[in-house]
Design an enzyme around this catalytic site. Structure first.
Site, PDB file in Angstrom:
ATOM      1  N   ALA A   1       0.904  -1.001   0.024  1.00 52.37           N
ATOM      2  CA  ALA A   1      -0.001   0.046  -0.267  1.00 52.37           C
ATOM      3  C   ALA A   1       0.923   1.331  -0.107  1.00 52.37           C
ATOM      4  O   ALA A   1       0.600   2.258   0.415  1.00 52.37           O
ATOM      5  CB  ALA A   1      -0.806   0.159   1.320  1.00 52.37           C
TER       6      ALA A   1
ATOM      7  N   TRP B  87       3.325   2.968  -5.025  1.00 46.87           N
ATOM      8  CA  TRP B  87       3.138   2.541  -6.384  1.00 46.87           C
ATOM      9  C   TRP B  87       1.719   1.495  -6.297  1.00 46.87           C
ATOM     10  O   TRP B  87       0.978   1.522  -7.165  1.00 46.87           O
ATOM     11  CB  TRP B  87       4.159   1.927  -7.088  1.00 46.87           C
ATOM     12  CG  TRP B  87       4.098   1.355  -8.332  1.00 46.87           C
ATOM     13  CD1 TRP B  87       4.849   0.371  -8.784  1.00 46.87           C
ATOM     14  CD2 TRP B  87       3.502   2.038  -9.318  1.00 46.87           C
ATOM     15  NE1 TRP B  87       4.489   0.269 -10.071  1.00 46.87           N
ATOM     16  CE2 TRP B  87       3.852   1.319 -10.695  1.00 46.87           C
ATOM     17  CE3 TRP B  87       2.765   3.125  -9.666  1.00 46.87           C
ATOM     18  CZ2 TRP B  87       3.307   1.599 -11.823  1.00 46.87           C
ATOM     19  CZ3 TRP B  87       2.300   3.659 -10.965  1.00 46.87           C
ATOM     20  CH2 TRP B  87       2.687   2.624 -12.172  1.00 46.87           C
TER      21      TRP B  87
ATOM     22  N   ARG C 159       0.843  -4.146   7.025  1.00 47.22           N
ATOM     23  CA  ARG C 159       0.333  -3.354   8.514  1.00 47.22           C
ATOM     24  C   ARG C 159      -1.119  -3.558   8.226  1.00 47.22           C
ATOM     25  O   ARG C 159      -1.816  -3.184   9.421  1.00 47.22           O
ATOM     26  CB  ARG C 159       0.772  -2.037   8.344  1.00 47.22           C
ATOM     27  CG  ARG C 159       2.206  -1.839   8.573  1.00 47.22           C
ATOM     28  CD  ARG C 159       2.584  -0.210   8.094  1.00 47.22           C
ATOM     29  NE  ARG C 159       3.878  -0.120   7.817  1.00 47.22           N
ATOM     30  CZ  ARG C 159       4.946   0.105   8.695  1.00 47.22           C
ATOM     31  NH1 ARG C 159       4.731   0.003   9.733  1.00 47.22           N
ATOM     32  NH2 ARG C 159       5.820   0.220   7.985  1.00 47.22           N
TER      33      ARG C 159
ATOM     34  N   SER D  18       4.656   7.684 -10.045  1.00 47.37           N
ATOM     35  CA  SER D  18       3.137   7.449  -9.316  1.00 47.37           C
ATOM     36  C   SER D  18       2.368   8.853  -9.181  1.00 47.37           C
ATOM     37  O   SER D  18       1.373   8.797  -9.303  1.00 47.37           O
ATOM     38  CB  SER D  18       3.277   6.673  -8.082  1.00 47.37           C
ATOM     39  OG  SER D  18       4.192   7.410  -7.033  1.00 47.37           O
TER      40      SER D  18
ATOM     41  N   LYS E 268      18.011   1.926 -14.274  1.00 49.86           N
ATOM     42  CA  LYS E 268      17.915   3.441 -14.366  1.00 49.86           C
ATOM     43  C   LYS E 268      18.027   3.882 -13.025  1.00 49.86           C
ATOM     44  O   LYS E 268      18.494   4.997 -12.909  1.00 49.86           O
ATOM     45  CB  LYS E 268      16.561   3.608 -15.249  1.00 49.86           C
ATOM     46  CG  LYS E 268      15.324   3.266 -14.865  1.00 49.86           C
ATOM     47  CD  LYS E 268      14.711   4.200 -13.810  1.00 49.86           C
ATOM     48  CE  LYS E 268      13.552   3.672 -13.114  1.00 49.86           C
ATOM     49  NZ  LYS E 268      13.026   4.331 -11.838  1.00 49.86           N
TER      50      LYS E 268
ATOM     51  N   SER F 233      11.400  12.056  -9.122  1.00 50.56           N
ATOM     52  CA  SER F 233      11.943  10.809  -8.668  1.00 50.56           C
ATOM     53  C   SER F 233      12.877  10.637  -7.549  1.00 50.56           C
ATOM     54  O   SER F 233      13.527  11.736  -7.276  1.00 50.56           O
ATOM     55  CB  SER F 233      13.068  10.240  -9.985  1.00 50.56           C
ATOM     56  OG  SER F 233      14.028   9.381  -9.439  1.00 50.56           O
ATOM     57  N   ARG F 234      12.669   9.639  -6.774  1.00 52.17           N
ATOM     58  CA  ARG F 234      13.424   9.617  -5.477  1.00 52.17           C
ATOM     59  C   ARG F 234      14.661   9.363  -5.560  1.00 52.17           C
ATOM     60  O   ARG F 234      15.760   9.992  -4.769  1.00 52.17           O
ATOM     61  CB  ARG F 234      12.681   8.622  -4.363  1.00 52.17           C
ATOM     62  CG  ARG F 234      11.112   9.223  -4.062  1.00 52.17           C
ATOM     63  CD  ARG F 234      10.217   7.979  -3.928  1.00 52.17           C
ATOM     64  NE  ARG F 234      10.196   6.966  -4.816  1.00 52.17           N
ATOM     65  CZ  ARG F 234       9.268   5.999  -4.968  1.00 52.17           C
ATOM     66  NH1 ARG F 234       8.685   5.818  -3.789  1.00 52.17           N
ATOM     67  NH2 ARG F 234       9.370   5.041  -5.842  1.00 52.17           N
TER      68      ARG F 234
END
Ligand SMILES: NC(=O)C1=CN([C@@H]2O[C@H](COP(=O)(O)OP(=O)(O)OC[C@H]3O[C@@H](n4cnc5c(N)ncnc54)[C@H](OP(=O)(O)O)[C@@H]3O)[C@@H](O)[C@H]2O)C=CC1
Ligand SMILES: O=C(CO)COP(=O)(O)O
Length: 332
Positions: A30, A33, A54, A133, A184, A247-248
């Site tokens: 959850a 994404w 969880r 996302s 990537k 992007s993280r």
């Protein structure tokens, strides 16, 4: 649990046909994404459940009736999740879709390989592409790839997920599709460093372009098809992820260039940046099997705190001079 019935407006196809095509989809995870993938399936009139470690529902009952199970958890949990699913006695007709972009630290396996080894009789499909996302949640148009050696399973997932806002292509190369999305992430860290140091557009274009033969070498070594890397799940995802702050992984590199500590950057992100783990696994594999991965090697050394961002740039710029031609068997 999120559940829906078919859309209420007059259907273009007869209702009986629509109900036949509707799928029971269970999304595992959850996070950002998993939630987006659940919404996409739901908005297409499918019956959707989300399971999270969880959450209140147990895994066995969450997957019991599913036609399609979509795994969208972080790489670190995939191997354990596959074992849990095994004890949940998944039906062999259930299509397993993996949307995780990473490599297993213990075995260097991709998620689809883990699921293939655990569920030899189930159809396994990889979903991968340029799919930040936040943009999907904002209902901006996007395209992706569903890849499988099982053509019918890929076509089923394509049909279940396709919409006016989410265009889906099938592919017969699951390993290539997931490696594009996985590798990537390491390059996005490098590009974040490049932008954080304000090295300019020329440097960024050079970095992204030189990343392609590097990704190809790893991909071919792991059994992927070259063409896949020039499609949505390869070049497409590379471009989306290297484009900036959504992007993280890019943000990890950007933060390192600003002198922040990796732990602080990850804490600030509060969600998964798979490129960090992937860089470690990739360098172990590259060292073991002699694969030249110069960009990933600098990212890895930077993540370990062995070099500074400026030293990483110098190390890439001062490598031995050579022709540009992309030799997949290159030695350096
Ligand atoms: N966000 C994006 O734009 C995209 C992400 N991806 C990929 O999807 C994967 C998940 O990313 P994302 O959702 O963004 O990350 P998040 O950090 O938002 O969520 C991670 C999810 O994984 C779950 N999880 C982590 N460890 C375990 C475990 N050991 N067992 C079970 N569940 C676990 C988390 O559960 P909990 O909340 O309980 O910790 C959470 O649901 C990554 O591989 C990512 O690369 C792919 C395409 C797009
Ligand atoms: O894979 C992604 C987009 O396709 C998400 O990228 P990040 O994990 O770097 O945010």
């Amino acid at each position: 649990m999120v559940t829906s019935s078919a859309p209420s407006e007059t259907p273009i196809i007869p209702l009986s046909e629509a109900l036949k095509q509707m799928a029971r989809v269970t999304v595992l995870g959850a996070g950002a994404w998993g939630t987006a993938l659940a919404r996409l399936a739901l908005s297409n009139g499918n019956q959707v459940q989300i399971w999270s470690r969880r959450g209140p529902s147990d895994l066995k009952s969450a997957v019991a009736d599913a036609d399609i199970v979509v795994s969208a958890i972080s790489m670190k949990g995939v191997s354990a999740l596959a074992s849990q699913l095994q004890t949940a006695a998944l039906k062999t007709s259930t299509i397993l879709v993996t949307a995780t972009k990473g490599l297993d630290p213990e075995t260097t396996r991709t998620p689809s390989k883990i699921f293939r080894d655990t569920f030899p009789d189930n159809p396994i499909v990889v979903l991968s592409g340029p799919n930040l996302s936040k943009e999907i949640e904002a209902q901006l148009p996007a395209a992706t790839v569903v890849a499988s050696t099982d053509v019918d399973a890929a076509a089923r997932v394509q049909q279940v997920y396709s919409s006016e806002m989410f265009r889906i292509y099938t592919s017969p190369d699951p390993v290539g599709a997931e490696l594009g999305g996985t590798l990537k992430n390491v390059i996005a860290i490098a590009v974040g460093v490049c932008d954080g140091l304000k090295l300019g557009s020329n440097a960024k274009a050079a970095l992204i372009t030189r990343a392609i033969p590097e990704m190809l070498r790893v991909g071919v070594h792991m059994g992927a098809q070259v063409e896949t890397f020039y499609g949505l799940s390869g070049l497409g995802d590379l471009l989306a992820t290297c484009d900036g702050t959504l992007s993280r992984n890019y943000r990890v590199g950007y933060g390192l260039a600003q002198g922040k500590k990796l732990d602080d950057i990850l804490a600030e992100l509060g969600s998964t940046a798979e490129g960090v783990n992937t860089a470690h696994v990739l360098i172990d594999m590259a060292n073991r099997d002699g694969i030249p991965v110069p960009i990933a090697r600098q990212v890895h050394r930077l993540l370990r705190g062995v070099i500074t961002p400026q030293e990483a740039v110098g190390n890439l710029m001062e490598r031995q001079l050579k022709p540009e031609a992309c030799d997949l068997r290159a030695k350096n």
